[in-house]
Design a protein around this motif. Structure first.
Motif, PDB file in Angstrom:
ATOM      1  N   GLY A   9       1.062  -1.190   0.045  1.00 44.73           N
ATOM      2  CA  GLY A   9       0.232  -0.016  -0.203  1.00 44.73           C
ATOM      3  C   GLY A   9       0.832   1.293   0.015  1.00 44.73           C
ATOM      4  N   GLY A  10       0.077   2.408  -0.108  1.00 42.13           N
ATOM      5  CA  GLY A  10       0.941   3.781  -0.347  1.00 42.13           C
ATOM      6  C   GLY A  10       0.035   4.800  -0.827  1.00 42.13           C
ATOM      7  N   SER A  11       0.708   5.829  -1.319  1.00 41.97           N
ATOM      8  CA  SER A  11       0.056   6.958  -1.821  1.00 41.97           C
ATOM      9  C   SER A  11       0.514   7.099  -3.103  1.00 41.97           C
ATOM     10  N   VAL A  12      -0.506   7.595  -4.117  1.00 42.56           N
ATOM     11  CA  VAL A  12      -0.191   7.543  -5.499  1.00 42.56           C
ATOM     12  C   VAL A  12      -1.042   8.496  -6.058  1.00 42.56           C
ATOM     13  N   GLN A  13      -0.900   9.205  -7.144  1.00 48.69           N
ATOM     14  CA  GLN A  13      -1.911  10.124  -7.795  1.00 48.69           C
ATOM     15  C   GLN A  13      -2.715   9.414  -8.571  1.00 48.69           C
ATOM     16  N   ALA A  14      -3.931  10.001  -8.912  1.00 50.38           N
ATOM     17  CA  ALA A  14      -4.788   9.416  -9.740  1.00 50.38           C
ATOM     18  C   ALA A  14      -4.347   9.201 -11.188  1.00 50.38           C
ATOM     19  N   GLY A  15      -4.780   7.853 -11.650  1.00 51.23           N
ATOM     20  CA  GLY A  15      -4.287   7.335 -12.750  1.00 51.23           C
ATOM     21  C   GLY A  15      -2.961   6.412 -12.571  1.00 51.23           C
ATOM     22  N   GLY A  16      -2.407   6.485 -11.527  1.00 47.79           N
ATOM     23  CA  GLY A  16      -1.236   5.689 -11.086  1.00 47.79           C
ATOM     24  C   GLY A  16      -1.511   4.198 -10.799  1.00 47.79           C
ATOM     25  N   SER A  17      -0.481   3.393 -10.348  1.00 45.34           N
ATOM     26  CA  SER A  17      -0.654   2.150 -10.189  1.00 45.34           C
ATOM     27  C   SER A  17      -0.027   1.705  -8.797  1.00 45.34           C
ATOM     28  N   LEU A  18      -0.534   0.792  -8.462  1.00 46.91           N
ATOM     29  CA  LEU A  18       0.115   0.014  -7.228  1.00 46.91           C
ATOM     30  C   LEU A  18      -0.159  -1.366  -7.046  1.00 46.91           C
ATOM     31  N   ARG A  19       0.617  -2.112  -6.633  1.00 52.32           N
ATOM     32  CA  ARG A  19       0.699  -3.652  -6.568  1.00 52.32           C
ATOM     33  C   ARG A  19       0.589  -4.135  -5.052  1.00 52.32           C
ATOM     34  N   LEU A  20      -0.294  -4.804  -4.745  1.00 50.17           N
ATOM     35  CA  LEU A  20      -0.227  -5.052  -3.464  1.00 50.17           C
ATOM     36  C   LEU A  20      -0.062  -6.617  -3.261  1.00 50.17           C
ATOM     37  N   SER A  21       0.445  -6.981  -2.118  1.00 44.91           N
ATOM     38  CA  SER A  21       0.912  -8.390  -2.121  1.00 44.91           C
ATOM     39  C   SER A  21       0.256  -9.017  -0.592  1.00 44.91           C
ATOM     40  N   CYS A  22      -0.050 -10.362  -0.807  1.00 46.19           N
ATOM     41  CA  CYS A  22      -0.426 -11.035   0.631  1.00 46.19           C
ATOM     42  C   CYS A  22       0.116 -12.322   0.684  1.00 46.19           C
ATOM     43  N   VAL A  23       0.790 -12.719   1.656  1.00 49.63           N
ATOM     44  CA  VAL A  23       1.436 -13.901   1.952  1.00 49.63           C
ATOM     45  C   VAL A  23       0.707 -14.598   3.208  1.00 49.63           C
ATOM     46  N   LYS A  65     -13.678  -3.140 -13.144  1.00 51.19           N
ATOM     47  CA  LYS A  65     -13.895  -2.807 -14.495  1.00 51.19           C
ATOM     48  C   LYS A  65     -12.535  -2.754 -15.164  1.00 51.19           C
ATOM     49  N   GLY A  66     -11.855  -4.122 -15.261  1.00 56.20           N
ATOM     50  CA  GLY A  66     -10.759  -4.252 -15.716  1.00 56.20           C
ATOM     51  C   GLY A  66      -9.395  -3.403 -15.415  1.00 56.20           C
ATOM     52  N   ARG A  67      -9.663  -2.686 -14.304  1.00 64.14           N
ATOM     53  CA  ARG A  67      -8.425  -1.986 -13.761  1.00 64.14           C
ATOM     54  C   ARG A  67      -7.376  -2.726 -12.990  1.00 64.14           C
ATOM     55  N   PHE A  68      -8.121  -3.642 -12.121  1.00 64.38           N
ATOM     56  CA  PHE A  68      -7.787  -4.460 -11.231  1.00 64.38           C
ATOM     57  C   PHE A  68      -7.256  -6.022 -11.691  1.00 64.38           C
ATOM     58  N   THR A  69      -6.058  -6.547 -11.413  1.00 60.93           N
ATOM     59  CA  THR A  69      -5.774  -7.956 -11.824  1.00 60.93           C
ATOM     60  C   THR A  69      -5.430  -8.717 -10.529  1.00 60.93           C
ATOM     61  N   ILE A  70      -5.774  -9.896 -10.348  1.00 60.98           N
ATOM     62  CA  ILE A  70      -5.340 -10.690  -9.211  1.00 60.98           C
ATOM     63  C   ILE A  70      -4.684 -11.919  -9.908  1.00 60.98           C
ATOM     64  N   SER A  71      -3.650 -12.203  -8.871  1.00 63.99           N
ATOM     65  CA  SER A  71      -2.636 -13.356  -9.381  1.00 63.99           C
ATOM     66  C   SER A  71      -2.121 -14.113  -8.210  1.00 63.99           C
ATOM     67  N   GLN A  72      -1.928 -15.404  -8.297  1.00 70.19           N
ATOM     68  CA  GLN A  72      -1.274 -16.189  -7.162  1.00 70.19           C
ATOM     69  C   GLN A  72       0.051 -16.691  -7.604  1.00 70.19           C
ATOM     70  N   ASN A  84      -4.521  -0.637 -11.368  1.00 69.26           N
ATOM     71  CA  ASN A  84      -4.068   0.325 -12.541  1.00 69.26           C
ATOM     72  C   ASN A  84      -5.234   1.330 -12.483  1.00 69.26           C
ATOM     73  N   SER A  85      -4.671   2.435 -13.292  1.00 69.81           N
ATOM     74  CA  SER A  85      -5.981   3.306 -13.332  1.00 69.81           C
ATOM     75  C   SER A  85      -6.491   3.941 -12.060  1.00 69.81           C
ATOM     76  N   LEU A  86      -5.735   4.243 -11.063  1.00 67.27           N
ATOM     77  CA  LEU A  86      -6.338   4.251  -9.773  1.00 67.27           C
ATOM     78  C   LEU A  86      -7.051   5.613  -9.748  1.00 67.27           C
ATOM     79  N   LYS A  87      -8.354   5.619  -8.816  1.00 59.43           N
ATOM     80  CA  LYS A  87      -9.031   6.767  -8.914  1.00 59.43           C
ATOM     81  C   LYS A  87      -9.141   7.152  -7.152  1.00 59.43           C
ATOM     82  N   PRO A  88      -9.269   8.446  -7.124  1.00 60.69           N
ATOM     83  CA  PRO A  88      -9.464   8.855  -5.553  1.00 60.69           C
ATOM     84  C   PRO A  88     -10.617   8.079  -4.839  1.00 60.69           C
ATOM     85  N   GLU A  89     -11.399   7.543  -5.627  1.00 56.29           N
ATOM     86  CA  GLU A  89     -12.696   6.808  -4.768  1.00 56.29           C
ATOM     87  C   GLU A  89     -12.245   5.357  -4.342  1.00 56.29           C
ATOM     88  N   ASP A  90     -10.828   5.110  -4.900  1.00 59.00           N
ATOM     89  CA  ASP A  90     -10.310   3.683  -4.419  1.00 59.00           C
ATOM     90  C   ASP A  90      -9.501   3.956  -3.098  1.00 59.00           C
TER      91      ASP A  90
END
Length: 123
Positions: A9-23, A65-72, A84-90
């Motif tokens: 997690g973290g801070s990003v501007q609108a339109g940016g991307s983040l990748r979350l991980s979970c173990v 709506k196609g902005r997020f992708t989950i993988s394992q 991807n394409s993060l919005k303030p409402e995310d």
């Protein structure tokens, strides 16, 4: 006892991307179902995306709506959420859950929740 730990997690501007991980970890534990949720202040957690049985079943919330992708990575008991394409409402706290059945974003047979990781999207 199963433990779950999120990161990314973290801070990003609108339109940016983040990748979350979970173990997920635990003695002889194999995470059959892993999912991501998010929670806004004063609201219940809502499912974002989930993956079951190594990808045989993948499910997303409509608002993704196609902005997020989950993988394992099953060998590492790790799940990722590429956002991807993060919005303030995310902006929300994002939680990971692990379980043994796919119903209700793995909550059908839930093993553990993580502590959450905060995602902040600025406009």
């Amino acid at each position: 006892q199963v433990q779950v730990a999120e990161s990314g997690g973290g801070s990003v501007q609108a339109g940016g991307s983040l990748r979350l991980s979970c173990v997920a970890s635990g003695y002889h534990y194999s995470a059959n179902c892993m999912a991501w949720f998010r929670q806004f202040p004063g609201r219940e957690r809502e499912g974002v995306a989930g993956i079951f049985n190594g990808g045989s079943s993948v499910f997303y919330a409509k608002f993704v709506k196609g902005r997020f992708t989950i993988s394992q990575d099953t060998a590492k008991n790790t799940v990722y959420l590429q956002m991807n394409s993060l919005k303030p409402e995310d902006t929300a706290m994002y939680f990971c859950a692990t379980g043994s059945a796919p119903g209700d974003y793995c909550r059908e047979a839930l093993d553990a929740w993580g502590q959450g990781t905060l995602v902040t999207v600025s406009s």
